[in-house]
Design an enzyme around this catalytic site. Structure first.
Site, PDB file in Angstrom:
ATOM      1  N   LEU A   1       0.710  -0.985   0.087  1.00  5.10           N
ATOM      2  CA  LEU A   1       0.013  -0.132   0.046  1.00  5.10           C
ATOM      3  C   LEU A   1       0.845   1.238   0.114  1.00  5.10           C
ATOM      4  O   LEU A   1       1.840   1.399   0.588  1.00  5.10           O
ATOM      5  CB  LEU A   1      -0.807   0.003   1.234  1.00  5.10           C
ATOM      6  N   ASP A   2       0.533   2.258  -0.622  1.00  2.00           N
ATOM      7  CA  ASP A   2       1.223   3.497  -0.868  1.00  2.00           C
ATOM      8  C   ASP A   2       1.336   4.009   0.817  1.00  2.00           C
ATOM      9  O   ASP A   2       0.401   3.549   1.455  1.00  2.00           O
ATOM     10  CB  ASP A   2       0.528   4.532  -1.693  1.00  2.00           C
ATOM     11  N   LYS A   3       2.367   4.950   0.865  1.00  2.59           N
ATOM     12  CA  LYS A   3       2.404   5.504   1.995  1.00  2.59           C
ATOM     13  C   LYS A   3       0.926   6.272   2.761  1.00  2.59           C
ATOM     14  O   LYS A   3       0.691   6.012   4.000  1.00  2.59           O
ATOM     15  CB  LYS A   3       3.462   6.823   2.186  1.00  2.59           C
TER      16      LYS A   3
ATOM     17  N   THR B   1      -1.783   5.464   1.979  1.00  2.41           N
ATOM     18  CA  THR B   1      -3.308   4.407   1.715  1.00  2.41           C
ATOM     19  C   THR B   1      -3.338   3.725   3.051  1.00  2.41           C
ATOM     20  O   THR B   1      -2.283   3.026   3.490  1.00  2.41           O
ATOM     21  CB  THR B   1      -2.942   3.499   0.670  1.00  2.41           C
TER      22      THR B   1
END
Length: 301
Positions: free
Chosen positions: A134-136, A138
């Site tokens: 997951l992105d930072k 998210t």
């Protein structure tokens, strides 16, 4: 060390162990080679066996599924909250908070990481294999395999009925129609180090969306990725003309509402790669996303 045991049936009788490891158990050639060099890597009826041994009906084949050698990488432990939703000897399911990256980055050396949080609570030798990152910014459900073997099985299951991900997001405006399928290829933006964009020569990318609620110029969405391109959900919603709230890269930053893109990994359904059990995990919407819909409702009154 975790193991996987199988009782040999009449259908499998007469085959060699290597054939079973590659076929039924889906071990890679490299993993099989390492197992054969380990005293307890492959056991047949409780005794060490080699990959050319022939199995018979009723035999018990037992194979180590954990990483055979500790993978030592420089991970900086940190006392960062990382709620655990579920765990067994093969898998760890966490609810990742916002502001935490999966691994450390040269660009963000002091940022909290999932790897660092686990190193703090489990020790520096904890084997860390994120199935999907997951992105930072998210939040939400994230699966972590405890061995390269389990990681490989789950990676093969991605985007099938055995590994189903569902997200919640808030976008600007109200998409029309209210439900649909976005099929637009995604590639790197040549003018940015991190950004992606819709490009005819990009990798195929498919997202399913549905509006769950609309208030005051915002819409709460269900997003289901059919593929897993970098920034896929954010890029696709921006291409539709409805970027996610707070998405500084593909829309407009809005720190008064939320300090990140309003994207949350809400639900994960998977088939356990060892037990075959159907598992479901849900991470409730975080406060900053719920607050946007409350604001939208109040502004619409």
């Amino acid at each position: 060390m975790e193991r996987r045991d199988i009782r040999i049936t009449a259908r499998e009788s007469g085959r060699i162990i290597r054939s079973l490891l590659k076929g039924e158990l889906h071990f890679s050639s490299h993993a099989i080679s390492r197992l054969s060099r380990t005293e307890t890597g492959i056991l047949l009826n409780g005794k060490r066996a080699f990959t050319n041994a022939v199995v018979q009906e009723g035999d018990l084949l037992s194979v180590e599924t954990g990483d055979l050698r500790p993978v030592r990488t420089p991970i900086r432990p940190g006392n960062w909250p990382l709620p655990v939703l579920w765990e067994d000897g093969h898998l760890l399911i966490v609810d990742k908070p916002a502001g935490m990256t999966t691994h450390a980055s040269n660009f963000l050396p002091d940022t909290p990481t999932v790897a660092g949080a686990l190193a703090y609570t489990r020790g520096p030798d904890f084997l860390f294999h994120p199935v999907s990152r997951l992105d930072k910014g998210t939040t939400g459900v994230m699966a972590i395999a405890k061995s390269g073997y389990i990681h490989n099985l789950l990676r093969k299951a991605l985007h099938t009925n055995d590994y189903h991900r569902e997200y919640r997001a808030i976008c600007l405006g109200r998409p029309e129609p209210e439900a649909g399928r976005i099929e637009l290829p995604i590639g790197r933006d040549p003018n940015s180090v991190v950004a992606r964009m819709v490009r005819p020569a990009g990798a195929p990318a498919v997202t399913h969306y549905q509006v769950l609620e609309s208030q005051g110029g915002f819409s709460l969405l269900q997003l289901i990725p059919e593929t897993g391109r970098t920034h896929q959900l954010r890029v696709h919603m921006a291409a539709l003309g409805h970027p996610l709230v707070g998405d500084w890269l593909y829309g407009q930053e809005d720190p008064a509402l939320i300090g990140r893109p309003a994207l949350h990994s809400y639900r994960l359904c998977l088939t356990h790669p060892v037990t075959g059990e159907a598992l479901e995990f849900i991470a409730p919407l975080p406060e900053d996303i719920r607050r946007i819909m409350v604001f939208a409702h109040m502004s619409h009154m």
